[in-house]
Scaffold this motif. Structure first.
Motif, mmCIF file in Angstrom:
data_model
loop_
_atom_site.group_PDB
_atom_site.id
_atom_site.type_symbol
_atom_site.label_atom_id
_atom_site.label_comp_id
_atom_site.label_asym_id
_atom_site.label_seq_id
_atom_site.Cartn_x
_atom_site.Cartn_y
_atom_site.Cartn_z
ATOM 1 N N TRP A 14 0.857 -1.179 0.000
ATOM 2 C CA TRP A 14 0.000 0.000 0.000
ATOM 3 C C TRP A 14 0.900 1.238 0.000
ATOM 4 C CZ3 TRP A 14 -0.931 4.016 3.546
ATOM 5 C CH2 TRP A 14 -2.108 4.728 3.346
ATOM 6 N N PRO A 15 0.547 2.320 -0.696
ATOM 7 C CA PRO A 15 -0.751 2.588 -1.327
ATOM 8 C C PRO A 15 -0.847 2.181 -2.799
ATOM 9 C CG PRO A 15 0.545 4.593 -1.310
ATOM 10 C CD PRO A 15 1.383 3.547 -0.632
ATOM 11 N N TYR A 16 0.182 1.538 -3.355
ATOM 12 C CA TYR A 16 0.073 1.140 -4.764
ATOM 13 C C TYR A 16 -0.756 -0.121 -4.919
ATOM 14 C CZ TYR A 16 2.503 4.617 -7.373
ATOM 15 O OH TYR A 16 2.807 5.792 -8.007
ATOM 16 N N MET B 58 8.317 6.254 -5.912
ATOM 17 C CA MET B 58 7.377 5.801 -6.940
ATOM 18 C C MET B 58 6.244 6.810 -7.039
ATOM 19 S SD MET B 58 5.757 1.995 -7.334
ATOM 20 C CE MET B 58 4.962 1.469 -8.861
ATOM 21 N N GLY B 59 5.888 7.165 -8.265
ATOM 22 C CA GLY B 59 4.805 8.110 -8.470
ATOM 23 C C GLY B 59 4.150 7.896 -9.810
ATOM 24 N N PRO B 60 3.062 8.599 -10.087
ATOM 25 C CA PRO B 60 2.364 8.446 -11.366
ATOM 26 C C PRO B 60 3.264 8.829 -12.537
ATOM 27 C CG PRO B 60 1.013 9.650 -9.785
ATOM 28 C CD PRO B 60 2.388 9.544 -9.188
ATOM 29 N N GLU B 61 3.075 8.188 -13.655
ATOM 30 C CA GLU B 61 3.839 8.486 -14.864
ATOM 31 C C GLU B 61 3.720 9.973 -15.186
ATOM 32 O OE1 GLU B 61 6.483 7.306 -17.559
ATOM 33 O OE2 GLU B 61 5.306 5.725 -16.598
ATOM 34 N N VAL C 116 8.725 14.420 -9.008
ATOM 35 C CA VAL C 116 8.937 14.285 -7.571
ATOM 36 C C VAL C 116 10.345 14.790 -7.275
ATOM 37 C CG1 VAL C 116 9.049 12.707 -5.609
ATOM 38 C CG2 VAL C 116 7.413 12.283 -7.456
ATOM 39 N N VAL C 117 10.465 15.723 -6.353
ATOM 40 C CA VAL C 117 11.756 16.302 -5.988
ATOM 41 C C VAL C 117 12.001 16.029 -4.511
ATOM 42 C CG1 VAL C 117 13.154 18.404 -5.907
ATOM 43 C CG2 VAL C 117 11.405 18.135 -7.692
ATOM 44 N N THR C 118 13.172 15.468 -4.211
ATOM 45 C CA THR C 118 13.514 15.202 -2.809
ATOM 46 C C THR C 118 14.842 15.855 -2.482
ATOM 47 O OG1 THR C 118 14.787 13.175 -3.203
ATOM 48 C CG2 THR C 118 12.396 12.937 -2.995
ATOM 49 N N ALA C 119 14.993 16.222 -1.210
ATOM 50 C CA ALA C 119 16.243 16.822 -0.747
ATOM 51 C C ALA C 119 16.520 16.343 0.673
ATOM 52 C CB ALA C 119 16.162 18.347 -0.792
ATOM 53 N N GLY C 120 17.705 15.796 0.865
ATOM 54 C CA GLY C 120 18.156 15.467 2.215
ATOM 55 C C GLY C 120 17.419 14.325 2.886
ATOM 56 N N ASP D 284 3.729 7.899 -4.140
ATOM 57 C CA ASP D 284 2.617 8.789 -4.477
ATOM 58 C C ASP D 284 1.665 8.037 -5.395
ATOM 59 O OD1 ASP D 284 0.859 10.702 -5.358
ATOM 60 O OD2 ASP D 284 2.397 12.218 -5.740
ATOM 61 N N ALA D 285 0.523 7.658 -4.860
ATOM 62 C CA ALA D 285 -0.466 6.910 -5.632
ATOM 63 C C ALA D 285 -1.663 7.762 -6.020
ATOM 64 C CB ALA D 285 -0.942 5.692 -4.830
ATOM 65 N N GLY D 286 -1.474 9.057 -6.100
ATOM 66 C CA GLY D 286 -2.564 9.933 -6.516
ATOM 67 C C GLY D 286 -3.376 10.432 -5.350
ATOM 68 N N ASP D 287 -4.254 9.606 -4.839
ATOM 69 C CA ASP D 287 -5.080 10.024 -3.705
ATOM 70 C C ASP D 287 -4.433 9.709 -2.365
ATOM 71 O OD1 ASP D 287 -5.343 7.293 -4.024
ATOM 72 O OD2 ASP D 287 -7.455 7.235 -3.449
ATOM 73 N N VAL D 288 -3.281 9.023 -2.378
ATOM 74 C CA VAL D 288 -2.547 8.719 -1.149
ATOM 75 C C VAL D 288 -1.066 8.965 -1.405
ATOM 76 C CG1 VAL D 288 -1.906 6.966 0.544
ATOM 77 C CG2 VAL D 288 -4.213 6.958 -0.411
ATOM 78 N N LEU D 289 -0.426 9.676 -0.485
ATOM 79 C CA LEU D 289 1.019 9.850 -0.502
ATOM 80 C C LEU D 289 1.580 9.231 0.770
ATOM 81 C CD1 LEU D 289 3.714 11.070 -1.480
ATOM 82 C CD2 LEU D 289 3.059 13.203 -0.310
ATOM 83 N N LEU D 290 2.450 8.250 0.609
ATOM 84 C CA LEU D 290 3.095 7.597 1.753
ATOM 85 C C LEU D 290 4.557 8.019 1.795
ATOM 86 C CD1 LEU D 290 3.183 5.407 4.052
ATOM 87 C CD2 LEU D 290 3.887 3.796 2.261
ATOM 88 N N ILE D 291 4.988 8.543 2.945
ATOM 89 C CA ILE D 291 6.397 8.859 3.188
ATOM 90 C C ILE D 291 6.778 8.173 4.485
ATOM 91 C CG2 ILE D 291 8.107 10.684 3.519
ATOM 92 C CD1 ILE D 291 6.172 12.600 2.096
ATOM 93 N N CYS D 292 7.693 7.212 4.372
ATOM 94 C CA CYS D 292 7.944 6.335 5.515
ATOM 95 C C CYS D 292 9.390 5.836 5.457
ATOM 96 C CB CYS D 292 6.961 5.164 5.468
ATOM 97 S SG CYS D 292 7.285 3.819 6.620
ATOM 98 N N PRO D 293 10.121 5.808 6.565
ATOM 99 C CA PRO D 293 11.448 5.185 6.547
ATOM 100 C C PRO D 293 11.346 3.717 6.139
ATOM 101 C CG PRO D 293 11.125 6.436 8.580
ATOM 102 C CD PRO D 293 9.790 6.357 7.901
#
Length: 377
Positions: A37-39, A326-329, A333-337, A345-354
């Protein structure tokens, strides 16, 4: 696609083996894959997803790799009835009558028992391989050789055979098989099964060299597994015995609809494999992963110079290492640090988790369901 990905995912040719008409394959395809989840969602579980951008889902890859070993008309899929349209869409080669639809989720033993009774009604001399639909196998020619040998073994012995993977780390998420005496080179009697040990015990298993990962891939004849069900899971066997006259007839689905919920919900390991005295393991090493977690997907995916895995999305990273993103085609997505994270990122759900906390995803799902019902599941 990189050259290494081509080596991994390109379906093998059909040379080398001439499929026996009495050999069958059952692909189990009813799981939800909640740890992805969430994919992976209830309406689109992970086995139907193309994680690697090859144009083939995990289910389709499972079908492709069995074709050199089993005639296409002898391949069956067992799935939950809500996924019939997805199976038909992804595997149009399989006619509807070879898709067995479970009305309820009752774990693997009822699924396998139904398939065995169904095949036995069609071909009493049949042998069968049972394989999950959501695993990754990277060395398919080795897989073909191992399965061909496994078929030959169970067809000449009263044996229930499981495939054991040479362990490479003290993994706590897999079941383990302890080997006993060797019957033939690479084919050994099973001494014990242990389900998901803790880290310390898993390290002991790895150090002894006597334990192998349980791949959840099984081979046997229909007669051997039916006898084992009668002996070790009589409550389950009696359900299907009542409908034996209906299997292979138009009344089969009606019988299953009325009786399947009465099956005990139990895995084939607990119901049969841990109790039977004719269980053997073929020790194999064909590049296997059950792809059960984001971490296992990370381990089996191509990484950039910063050890990041990026799937589908257009990703830019700054001082970010060891992440799976992972995100929609087409989404940027930009990450820093950030280091060693799951960003999904599955559209209606964004999961950020170690990544180290991914075992808590099931707990998160429970909380999501309590707050939002089934909206995001």
């Amino acid at each position: 696609m990189t050259s290494s990905q081509q080596d991994i995912y390109q379906p093998s040719d059909k040379g080398g083996y001439s499929p026996d008409p009495h050999r069958y394959c059952v692909i189990m395809c009813g799981g939800i894959g909640s740890r992805f989840w969430p994919y992976s969602r209830t309406d689109m579980p992970k086995q139907f997803l193309d994680f690697f951008g090859t144009g083939r889902s995990l289910l389709q890859m499972s079908y492709d790799r069995i074709l050199p070993l089993v005639n296409p008309e002898n391949i069956l899929v067992v799935t939950n009835r809500r996924y019939v349209d997805l199976v038909c869409e992804q595997l149009p080669e399989i006619p509807r009558e070879r898709i067995l639809l479970e009305p309820d989720r009752r774990n693997t033993a009822p699924c396998i028992a139904w398939a065995a009774y169904h095949i036995a009604a069609i071909d009493p001399e049949a042998s069968m391989i049972v394989t999950p639909s959501d695993h990754l196998i990277t060395r398919e020619h080795i897989f073909e050789a191992c399965v061909a040998r496994g078929f030959d073994f169970v067809e000449h012995h009263d044996a229930l055979l499981t495939l054991g993977i040479t362990p490479t780390r003290p993994e706590t998420g897999y079941g383990y098989i302890q080997i006993g005496r060797e019957l033939e080179p690479g084919l050994l009697k099973v001494k014990t099964f242990t389900e998901k040990p803790n880290k310390e015990l898993a390290q002991v298993f790895l150090d002894t060299g006597e334990f192998f990962w349980n791949a959840g891939i099984f081979l046997w004849t229909v007669n051997s597994i039916k006898q084992a069900l009668h002996r070790h899971a009589p409550d389950l066997a009696c359900v299907f015995d009542r409908g034996e006259a209906y299997f292979g007839t138009p009344k089969e689905e009606e019988f299953i609809e009325e009786n399947f919920a009465g099956c005990p919900s139990i895995s084939i390991d607990f119901a049969v494999m841990e109790k039977a005295d004719n269980v053997y393991v073929e020790c194999v090493n064909f590049g296997w992963s059950d792809l059960g977690t984001w971490g296992s997907l990370y381990d089996n995916s191509r990484k950039d110079e910063d050890d990041n895995v990026t799937l589908a999305a257009n990703v830019m990273t700054y001082e970010s290492t060891g992440n799976i993103i992972m995100g929609p085609e087409g989404k940027l997505v930009v990450t820093a640090g950030i280091h060693d994270y799951i960003v999904a990122d599955a559209g209606d759900v964004l999961l950020i988790c170690p990544k180290s906390d991914e075992q808590h995803i099931k707990v998160m799902l429970t909380d999501v369901q309590l707050r939002h019902d089934d909206k995001y599941l």
